[in-house]
Scaffold this motif. Structure first.
Motif, PDB file in Angstrom:
ATOM      1  N   VAL A   1      31.058  55.000  20.274  1.00 58.28           N
ATOM      2  CA  VAL A   1      30.525  54.326  21.451  1.00 58.28           C
ATOM      3  C   VAL A   1      29.106  54.818  21.696  1.00 58.28           C
ATOM      4  N   SER A   2      28.199  53.880  21.921  1.00 59.36           N
ATOM      5  CA  SER A   2      26.801  54.225  22.170  1.00 59.36           C
ATOM      6  C   SER A   2      26.669  55.079  23.421  1.00 59.36           C
ATOM      7  N   ALA A   3      25.672  55.928  23.400  1.00 59.30           N
ATOM      8  CA  ALA A   3      25.411  56.770  24.581  1.00 59.30           C
ATOM      9  C   ALA A   3      25.015  55.913  25.778  1.00 59.30           C
ATOM     10  N   GLU A   4      24.492  54.714  25.506  1.00 60.83           N
ATOM     11  CA  GLU A   4      24.100  53.812  26.584  1.00 60.83           C
ATOM     12  C   GLU A   4      25.344  53.099  27.116  1.00 60.83           C
ATOM     13  N   LYS A   5      25.670  53.331  28.348  1.00 63.13           N
ATOM     14  CA  LYS A   5      26.896  52.791  28.936  1.00 63.13           C
ATOM     15  C   LYS A   5      26.732  51.333  29.326  1.00 63.13           C
ATOM     16  N   GLN A   6      27.723  50.504  28.947  1.00 63.15           N
ATOM     17  CA  GLN A   6      27.731  49.102  29.349  1.00 63.15           C
ATOM     18  C   GLN A   6      27.988  49.017  30.850  1.00 63.15           C
ATOM     19  N   SER A   7      27.122  48.334  31.555  1.00 66.64           N
ATOM     20  CA  SER A   7      27.276  48.203  33.005  1.00 66.64           C
ATOM     21  C   SER A   7      28.252  47.066  33.327  1.00 66.64           C
ATOM     22  N   LEU A   8      29.303  47.369  34.079  1.00 66.42           N
ATOM     23  CA  LEU A   8      30.312  46.375  34.437  1.00 66.42           C
ATOM     24  C   LEU A   8      30.372  46.171  35.941  1.00 66.42           C
ATOM     25  N   HIS A   9      30.719  44.959  36.341  1.00 61.78           N
ATOM     26  CA  HIS A   9      30.952  44.654  37.751  1.00 61.78           C
ATOM     27  C   HIS A   9      32.349  45.142  38.149  1.00 61.78           C
ATOM     28  N   GLY A  10      32.686  44.961  39.400  1.00 56.05           N
ATOM     29  CA  GLY A  10      34.034  45.253  39.862  1.00 56.05           C
ATOM     30  C   GLY A  10      34.274  46.725  40.146  1.00 56.05           C
ATOM     31  N   PHE A  11      35.533  47.012  40.478  1.00 57.91           N
ATOM     32  CA  PHE A  11      35.923  48.365  40.861  1.00 57.91           C
ATOM     33  C   PHE A  11      36.449  49.137  39.656  1.00 57.91           C
ATOM     34  N   ALA A  12      36.022  50.392  39.519  1.00 53.82           N
ATOM     35  CA  ALA A  12      36.537  51.251  38.456  1.00 53.82           C
ATOM     36  C   ALA A  12      38.047  51.390  38.608  1.00 53.82           C
ATOM     37  N   GLY A  13      38.754  51.351  37.477  1.00 58.85           N
ATOM     38  CA  GLY A  13      40.204  51.484  37.493  1.00 58.85           C
ATOM     39  C   GLY A  13      40.947  50.188  37.714  1.00 58.85           C
ATOM     40  N   LYS A  14      40.205  49.077  37.899  1.00 57.07           N
ATOM     41  CA  LYS A  14      40.866  47.795  38.188  1.00 57.07           C
ATOM     42  C   LYS A  14      40.166  46.656  37.433  1.00 57.07           C
ATOM     43  N   ARG A  15      40.009  46.867  36.126  1.00 57.10           N
ATOM     44  CA  ARG A  15      39.283  45.880  35.317  1.00 57.10           C
ATOM     45  C   ARG A  15      40.150  45.377  34.161  1.00 57.10           C
ATOM     46  N   ILE A  16      40.050  44.080  33.905  1.00 58.02           N
ATOM     47  CA  ILE A  16      40.765  43.421  32.809  1.00 58.02           C
ATOM     48  C   ILE A  16      39.712  42.833  31.877  1.00 58.02           C
ATOM     49  N   VAL A  17      39.827  43.084  30.576  1.00 58.02           N
ATOM     50  CA  VAL A  17      38.797  42.663  29.625  1.00 58.02           C
ATOM     51  C   VAL A  17      39.348  41.668  28.620  1.00 58.02           C
ATOM     52  N   CYS A  18      38.485  40.746  28.198  1.00 53.87           N
ATOM     53  CA  CYS A  18      38.807  39.804  27.125  1.00 53.87           C
ATOM     54  C   CYS A  18      37.604  39.737  26.188  1.00 53.87           C
ATOM     55  N   VAL A  19      37.839  39.982  24.896  1.00 54.35           N
ATOM     56  CA  VAL A  19      36.775  39.885  23.896  1.00 54.35           C
ATOM     57  C   VAL A  19      37.068  38.680  23.012  1.00 54.35           C
ATOM     58  N   ALA A  20      36.305  37.598  23.210  1.00 59.40           N
ATOM     59  CA  ALA A  20      36.514  36.362  22.446  1.00 59.40           C
ATOM     60  C   ALA A  20      35.314  35.456  22.658  1.00 59.40           C
ATOM     61  N   ASN A  21      34.752  34.945  21.571  1.00 55.73           N
ATOM     62  CA  ASN A  21      33.651  33.996  21.698  1.00 55.73           C
ATOM     63  C   ASN A  21      34.102  32.771  22.483  1.00 55.73           C
ATOM     64  N   LEU A  22      33.169  32.137  23.181  1.00 50.42           N
ATOM     65  CA  LEU A  22      33.513  31.000  24.041  1.00 50.42           C
ATOM     66  C   LEU A  22      33.738  29.750  23.206  1.00 50.42           C
ATOM     67  N   ARG A  23      34.934  29.665  22.636  1.00 53.43           N
ATOM     68  CA  ARG A  23      35.361  28.501  21.847  1.00 53.43           C
ATOM     69  C   ARG A  23      36.654  27.963  22.446  1.00 53.43           C
ATOM     70  N   PRO A  24      36.885  26.648  22.352  1.00 54.11           N
ATOM     71  CA  PRO A  24      38.093  26.060  22.961  1.00 54.11           C
ATOM     72  C   PRO A  24      39.398  26.717  22.519  1.00 54.11           C
ATOM     73  N   GLN A  25      39.495  27.110  21.228  1.00 54.67           N
ATOM     74  CA  GLN A  25      40.761  27.697  20.764  1.00 54.67           C
ATOM     75  C   GLN A  25      41.059  29.060  21.388  1.00 54.67           C
ATOM     76  N   LYS A  26      40.055  29.689  21.989  1.00 60.46           N
ATOM     77  CA  LYS A  26      40.281  30.978  22.658  1.00 60.46           C
ATOM     78  C   LYS A  26      40.856  30.794  24.062  1.00 60.46           C
ATOM     79  N   ASN A  27      40.791  29.580  24.580  1.00 60.49           N
ATOM     80  CA  ASN A  27      41.477  29.189  25.823  1.00 60.49           C
ATOM     81  C   ASN A  27      41.105  30.049  27.032  1.00 60.49           C
ATOM     82  N   HIS A  28      39.805  30.188  27.263  1.00 62.04           N
ATOM     83  CA  HIS A  28      39.353  30.884  28.468  1.00 62.04           C
ATOM     84  C   HIS A  28      39.766  30.127  29.737  1.00 62.04           C
TER      85      HIS A  28
END
Length: 362
Positions: A167-194
């Motif tokens: 993991v890079s030393a540069e921290k990714q800045s995220l919105h929301g509250f720490a301890g209450k985050r849900i992540v999805c890693v998927a390109n924005l394509r229809p088959q990924k069903n966002h």
């Protein structure tokens, strides 16, 4: 053995990342490992290991004789034995083999829409398969399809694998509250069903208003992307669902999240699930592709039927309210990924398979 990977681009997609993973892993195991990009560089360029030989062909059109010439010169100068061609890059590999007949081509099929392969037709690929020494499929359905449709008898199924990303030393800045985050890693394509994930977020927010959704993946800025953003506006989810685009430091984001999801309508064997496992995240995913071969029981994650809103919401709520379950599921998935989908395991099998097809010593 002297092997090069060929891929069309270095955008942050599954096939592209596997080409980089193979090149990097092989550089530690064989005499020469190269990575050739035909059309477009991208974010993954920064992840190529220093001891991997690299070439950008700058291919401009389908049949680009200058690009073929550059490729031929590189292969000859580096005495390459095997071209490992990923997805549609098989075409330039076949063209160059016409002038270097002794070189061997391994084609790697990463086709992601594997729920219904009956309509998948590609005459160019079928003819090209006459030049293949072997075919790697990322799931068993693709292997069966290759057996019935293509003209190559040496077929093998190898799952995708992940490496322990630093993991890079540069921290990714995220919105929301720490301890209450849900992540999805998927390109924005229809088959990924966002769209399903946005509906899930809408259902979750009233009961668990502090929990937020963090979506990473390439935004193609097309009609599908516009549809997703409009849906978020219509449902007033601007403070619940956040898009971040692509990043070369998704590991930092995963470290800051508590649950990971994948709501796809179709998949091969998704790298995202493997990455979730590496970073010890509990997962809710749909029952498509080879996901059930990674999450083999409820001890390793929660699998729901594709496009079923109520099931997805119920599974996610289970993990939200039960931290002990989250921790146990995350550890079990991590152990399974390390054991069965690691670089060491897959590369060993890959090299043994290549040796069985060729006369090269490893």
């Amino acid at each position: 053995m002297r092997i090069v990977q060929i891929i069309d681009s270095l955008e942050a997609g599954g096939a592209e990342r596997m080409a980089v993973n193979y090149a990097n892993a092989l550089s530690k195991k064989i005499e020469f490992s190269g990575l050739i990009v035909s059309r477009k560089e991208g974010l993954l360029f920064n992840q190529i290991a220093k001891n991997v030989s690299y070439l950008f062909l700058k291919k401009k059109k389908t049949i680009d004789f200058q690009a073929v010439s550059r490729l031929r010169k590189y292969l000859k100068n580096n005495k390459v034995d095997v071209i490992h061609a990923h997805s549609s890059s098989f075409f330039i590999a076949v063209l160059v083999k016409l002038t270097l007949p002794k070189i061997k081509i391994i084609w790697h099929d990463h086709y992601g829409i594997s729920q219904d392969l009956s309509s998948r037709k590609n005459l160019g690929l079928k003819l090209g398969s006459l030049s293949f020494t072997g075919i790697i499929s990322v799931n068993s359905a693709l292997k069966d399809w290759a057996k019935s449709y293509l003209w190559c008898s040496n077929l093998v199924y190898f799952p995708n694998f992940v490496v322990d990303s630093s993991v890079s030393a540069e921290k990714q800045s995220l919105h929301g509250f720490a301890g209450k985050r849900i992540v999805c890693v998927a390109n924005l394509r229809p088959q990924k069903n966002h769209e399903l994930l946005i509906d899930v977020a809408n259902s979750i927010k009233d009961k668990f208003p502090d929990w937020t959704f963090h979506l990473f993946g390439k935004d193609f800025e097309d009609s599908y992307s516009d549809k997703l953003k409009k849906k978020i506006d219509d449902l007033k989810l601007q403070k619940t669902v956040f898009f971040y685009g692509t990043t070369d430091n998704v590991g930092s984001a995963l470290e800051q999240c508590q649950i990971a999801v994948l709501p796809s309508l179709s998949e091969g064997l998704p790298l995202a699930i493997l990455e979730y496992g590496i970073f010890k995240l509990p997962v809710v995913a749909t029952n498509v592709g080879e996901i059930s071969k990674i999450i083999t029981s409820e001890k390793e994650g929660l699998i729901v039927e594709s496009d079923n809103l109520n099931e997805f919401v119920a599974a996610l709520e289970k993990l939200i309210v039960d931290q002990k379950m989250r921790d146990e599921v995350a550890v079990a998935l991590h152990n399974n990924v390390q054991l069965n989908f690691s670089e060491t395991t897959i590369i060993k099998e890959y090299l043994l398979w290549l040796k069985s097809l060729t006369t090269f010593a490893i």
